[in-house]
Scaffold this motif. Structure first.
Motif, mmCIF file in Angstrom:
data_model
loop_
_atom_site.group_PDB
_atom_site.id
_atom_site.type_symbol
_atom_site.label_atom_id
_atom_site.label_comp_id
_atom_site.label_asym_id
_atom_site.label_seq_id
_atom_site.Cartn_x
_atom_site.Cartn_y
_atom_site.Cartn_z
ATOM 1 N N VAL A 113 0.847 -1.205 0.000
ATOM 2 C CA VAL A 113 0.000 0.000 0.000
ATOM 3 C C VAL A 113 0.877 1.248 0.000
ATOM 4 N N ARG A 114 1.918 1.212 0.831
ATOM 5 C CA ARG A 114 2.806 2.379 0.887
ATOM 6 C C ARG A 114 3.438 2.625 -0.477
ATOM 7 N N LEU A 115 3.795 1.535 -1.187
ATOM 8 C CA LEU A 115 4.440 1.656 -2.485
ATOM 9 C C LEU A 115 3.479 2.206 -3.529
ATOM 10 N N MET A 116 2.290 1.646 -3.621
ATOM 11 C CA MET A 116 1.342 2.048 -4.669
ATOM 12 C C MET A 116 0.771 3.456 -4.422
ATOM 13 N N VAL A 117 0.341 3.684 -3.218
ATOM 14 C CA VAL A 117 -0.244 5.003 -2.915
ATOM 15 C C VAL A 117 0.841 6.077 -2.947
ATOM 16 N N GLY A 118 2.042 5.693 -2.477
ATOM 17 C CA GLY A 118 3.144 6.646 -2.456
ATOM 18 C C GLY A 118 3.512 7.122 -3.850
ATOM 19 N N ARG A 119 3.542 6.184 -4.820
ATOM 20 C CA ARG A 119 3.878 6.567 -6.190
ATOM 21 C C ARG A 119 2.852 7.558 -6.755
ATOM 22 N N LEU A 120 1.570 7.315 -6.442
ATOM 23 C CA LEU A 120 0.532 8.237 -6.923
ATOM 24 C C LEU A 120 0.745 9.643 -6.329
ATOM 25 N N VAL A 121 1.022 9.684 -5.035
ATOM 26 C CA VAL A 121 1.224 10.986 -4.371
ATOM 27 C C VAL A 121 2.385 11.724 -5.018
ATOM 28 N N GLU A 122 3.500 11.010 -5.254
ATOM 29 C CA GLU A 122 4.672 11.669 -5.843
ATOM 30 C C GLU A 122 4.422 12.052 -7.295
ATOM 31 N N SER A 123 3.599 11.233 -7.991
ATOM 32 C CA SER A 123 3.308 11.574 -9.390
ATOM 33 C C SER A 123 2.485 12.851 -9.519
ATOM 34 N N LEU A 124 1.788 13.200 -8.457
ATOM 35 C CA LEU A 124 0.998 14.451 -8.453
ATOM 36 C C LEU A 124 1.839 15.650 -8.048
ATOM 37 N N GLY A 125 3.136 15.412 -7.804
ATOM 38 C CA GLY A 125 4.050 16.506 -7.508
ATOM 39 C C GLY A 125 4.176 16.847 -6.040
ATOM 40 N N HIS A 126 3.774 15.952 -5.157
ATOM 41 C CA HIS A 126 3.821 16.247 -3.724
ATOM 42 C C HIS A 126 4.998 15.527 -3.069
ATOM 43 N N GLU A 127 5.431 16.080 -1.953
ATOM 44 C CA GLU A 127 6.519 15.461 -1.176
ATOM 45 C C GLU A 127 5.929 14.381 -0.290
ATOM 46 N N LEU A 128 6.559 13.156 -0.297
ATOM 47 C CA LEU A 128 6.023 12.000 0.414
ATOM 48 C C LEU A 128 6.829 11.725 1.671
ATOM 49 N N ILE A 129 6.106 11.480 2.782
ATOM 50 C CA ILE A 129 6.718 11.090 4.056
ATOM 51 C C ILE A 129 6.059 9.791 4.479
ATOM 52 N N LEU A 130 6.841 8.768 4.774
ATOM 53 C CA LEU A 130 6.297 7.441 5.056
ATOM 54 C C LEU A 130 6.418 7.088 6.528
ATOM 55 N N ALA A 131 5.405 6.288 7.017
ATOM 56 C CA ALA A 131 5.428 5.751 8.374
ATOM 57 C C ALA A 131 4.816 4.361 8.333
ATOM 58 N N CYS A 132 5.350 3.431 9.178
ATOM 59 C CA CYS A 132 4.902 2.040 9.139
ATOM 60 C C CYS A 132 3.779 1.735 10.123
ATOM 61 N N ASP A 133 3.565 2.592 11.094
ATOM 62 C CA ASP A 133 2.473 2.362 12.046
ATOM 63 C C ASP A 133 2.020 3.710 12.620
ATOM 64 N N GLY A 134 1.023 3.663 13.492
ATOM 65 C CA GLY A 134 0.453 4.896 14.036
ATOM 66 C C GLY A 134 1.416 5.680 14.905
ATOM 67 N N LEU A 135 2.197 4.969 15.722
ATOM 68 C CA LEU A 135 3.131 5.668 16.615
ATOM 69 C C LEU A 135 4.208 6.389 15.814
ATOM 70 N N GLU A 136 4.724 5.720 14.793
ATOM 71 C CA GLU A 136 5.722 6.365 13.940
ATOM 72 C C GLU A 136 5.109 7.544 13.180
ATOM 73 N N ALA A 137 3.825 7.417 12.815
ATOM 74 C CA ALA A 137 3.137 8.506 12.102
ATOM 75 C C ALA A 137 3.085 9.768 12.964
ATOM 76 N N VAL A 138 2.795 9.600 14.255
ATOM 77 C CA VAL A 138 2.738 10.765 15.160
ATOM 78 C C VAL A 138 4.114 11.404 15.284
ATOM 79 N N GLU A 139 5.161 10.553 15.410
ATOM 80 C CA GLU A 139 6.522 11.066 15.553
ATOM 81 C C GLU A 139 6.949 11.818 14.286
ATOM 82 N N ARG A 140 6.673 11.226 13.108
ATOM 83 C CA ARG A 140 7.053 11.869 11.844
ATOM 84 C C ARG A 140 6.290 13.200 11.642
#
Length: 562
Positions: free
Chosen positions: A12-39
């Motif tokens: 999911v991170r790979l497929m959705v991430g590529r779409l986000v970057e293809s739209l010209g946006h900067e992508l930041i990835l996190a593997c779970d909820g706790l990491e998402a809050v930290e990032r």
């Protein structure tokens, strides 16, 4: 735009991430909820895409924490969930999530949502910028209001409103009032009261009335009469204010010695005079256009006069009081004002009126500035007479420290403000400055006596009849306008006598004279003013012809330190 994508599934991170970057946006990835809050805390992204079910911290709680970290900044959180996770999704939406996508993700829908959110974020950014500018403008406006309020307090001279015969109240619709109540006494102790109402309310209206303050106070302090001050105020309004701006004004002059009222009303609601028993003695509606409308030559200076013979209360108010509306839309009106004022002394009447307005409004605010002023008129109140000066030896006329002579012909008498002109000179003599008001009274009364009785041949000034006073003033104006010859000579001279000084005032007129004894000069109807002059002076003598009067006023020594 920076987009945070949090999902424990790498695909999911790979497929959705590529779409986000293809739209010209900067992508930041996190593997779970706790990491998402930290990032999120470290990178401050603009948007969050997040799975609902994740290890360590699920999407609902992670979204809540992210919202808390974001504070007032709006960060859209879009959850990605499977159909069977509907209950979890509902909990997440209640905790603050903004939107959701159902797995498997439809990339066309996801692209549309990202673009919609981008537009919303741009709009939100503009709103924040505008809000910031508005807050900055508001702060700047508040600072300007503080300065304007301080300036108005300085220019209005509010301490002069503490006059014992005056009671006043102003309630601004905003932080600044476009209504102005100003009061001051002339050197002859005549009370000048002005109630002005500038167009509009708030700072703009307040600035409209400010030009009136300088001529009002400066010219009242110098002893100018009502008409002269009106001319200068009208000139100021026309000179300073933009086209279309005008000021409604009611101007009252009260001579407590002669029990006379002079009124000029231009655009202010009717002035009312109530007797001690509540009866309406007189009403003065507006007779003129507000200042600033007509060109200066067209300004009417016609005033109305009244002589009061009983304790009474003169009431002035702005239209903001009469037009105040309650919750039903009814207006306060003149009837309520009359009910509050009639039969009450000014201090009590003003308190009753303020309370009546508060009860009428029942917590609502007035839509316009409100001003109210009342003058306590009591003929039994005799103005304080100064203590008689001790009479010492009069100086020899040849020993004058200085001398000032003035001779006025018919043309000068018609147009020159003689007393004010003389007092400008007196103000330059240090020992006389502290006695400015007393000397003004002496010079004014003796000059008017020489002009009216000596040169114009008028009968004694009436004291207690309004119609007679009006006729007297009209006759005086007519005779002065027709005066072709004659003159009045004024001589001021200063002497040192022992440890004090002496001011000699000698006024001579070329009229036919008054063939009466000196005592009759003090028993005539307007003798109160002459009695005040006699009390002020060390010596006051009229010659047998009635053409010359000589007064000596005791003052400080005339030696000026070098």
């Amino acid at each position: 735009m920076k987009v945070l994508l949090a999902d424990d599934a790498e695909v999911v991170r790979l497929m959705v991430g590529r779409l986000v970057e293809s739209l010209g946006h900067e992508l930041i990835l996190a593997c779970d909820g706790l990491e998402a809050v930290e990032r999120f805390a470290k990178t401050q992204p603009d948007m969050v895409l997040m799975d609902v079910l994740m290890p360590r911290l699920d999407g609902a709680e992670a979204g809540r924490r992210i919202k808390a970290v974001a504070g007032s900044r709006w960060v859209p959180v879009v959850l990605i969930t499977a159909v069977e996770e509907v209950n979890k999704l509902a909990d997440a939406m209640e905790l603050g999530a903004d939107d959701y996508l159902i797995k498997p993700v439809n990339f066309r829908i996801l692209e549309a949502k990202i673009k919609a959110i981008e537009r919303t974020l741009e709009l939100n950014r503009k709103v924040h910028e505008q809000a910031s500018k508005l807050a900055e403008y508001f702060d700047r406006a508040e600072d300007e209001k503080l300065v304007a309020r301080h300036l108005m307090e300085q220019l209005v001279s509010r301490e002069r409103l503490s006059d014992p015969q005056l009671h006043s109240w102003i309630a601004p619709a905003e932080s600044l009032s476009g209504d102005l109540v100003a009061a001051a006494r002339t050197p002859g102790r005549v009370l000048h009261l002005m109630l002005a109402d500038g167009i509009g309310h708030g700072l703009t209206a307040a600035l409209n009335v400010l030009p009136l303050t300088e001529p009002f106070y400066a010219m009242t302090d110098r002893g100018f009469d009502l008409a002269d001050i009106l001319v200068e105020m009208h000139h100021k309004v026309c000179q300073v204010l933009p086209a279309g701006r005008f000021v409604a004004v009611a101007f009252v002059a009260v001579d407590f010695t002669r029990h006379r009222i002079e009124i000029w009303n231009a655009g202010i609601p009717d002035l009312h005079l109530f007797g001690a028993n509540g009866e309406l003695l007189k009403r003065w509606p507006s007779q003129h256009l507000p200042l600033g409308i007509l060109p200066a030559p067209s300004l009417s200076l016609k005033t109305e006069h009244y002589v009061y013979n009983q304790r009474c209360n003169l009431v002035l108010c702005s239209d903001g009081l009469l037009e105040a509306r309650d919750q039903t839309g009814a207006v306060f009106g003149m009837a309520r004002l009359v009910e509050a004022c009639a039969g009450h002394l000014p201090a009590d009447a003003l308190t009753r009126t303020v309370k009546a307005l508060d009860d009428f409004l029942a917590g609502m605010r007035c839509h316009d500035d409100v001003s109210l002023a009342m003058i306590d008129l009591d003929p039994a109140m005799v103005p304080l007479q100064p203590a008689a000066a001790a009479l010492g030896a009069l100086p020899s006329l040849t020993d004058a420290k200085w001398r000032y002579d003035l001779s006025l012909g018919a043309e000068q008498l018609r147009h020159l403000h003689t007393v004010q002109y003389l007092m400008d000179f007196v103000a330059q003599i240090p020992p006389l400055r502290h006695a400015h008001a007393n000397i003004f009274l002496v010079v004014q009364e003796l000059f008017l006596d020489a002009l009216d009785r000596g040169l114009l041949g008028l009968q004694p000034d009436p004291a207690d009849d309004t119609d007679s006073v009006v006729r007297y003033l009209l006759e005086r104006e007519q005779r002065l306008s027709q005066l072709q010859g004659g003159h009045i000579d004024i001589a001021l001279s200063g002497y040192d006598v022992g440890d004090h000084g002496m001011l000699r005032i000698c006024i001579t007129n070329s009229g036919e004279g008054i063939t009466s004894s000196g005592t009759e000069h003090h028993s005539r109807p307007n003798g109160l003013a002459i009695a005040s002059v006699r009390a002020l002076c060390a010596s006051l003598q009229f010659d047998d012809s009635g053409r010359m009067v000589e007064a000596y006023y005791q003052s400080g020594r005339f030696d000026v330190p070098h």
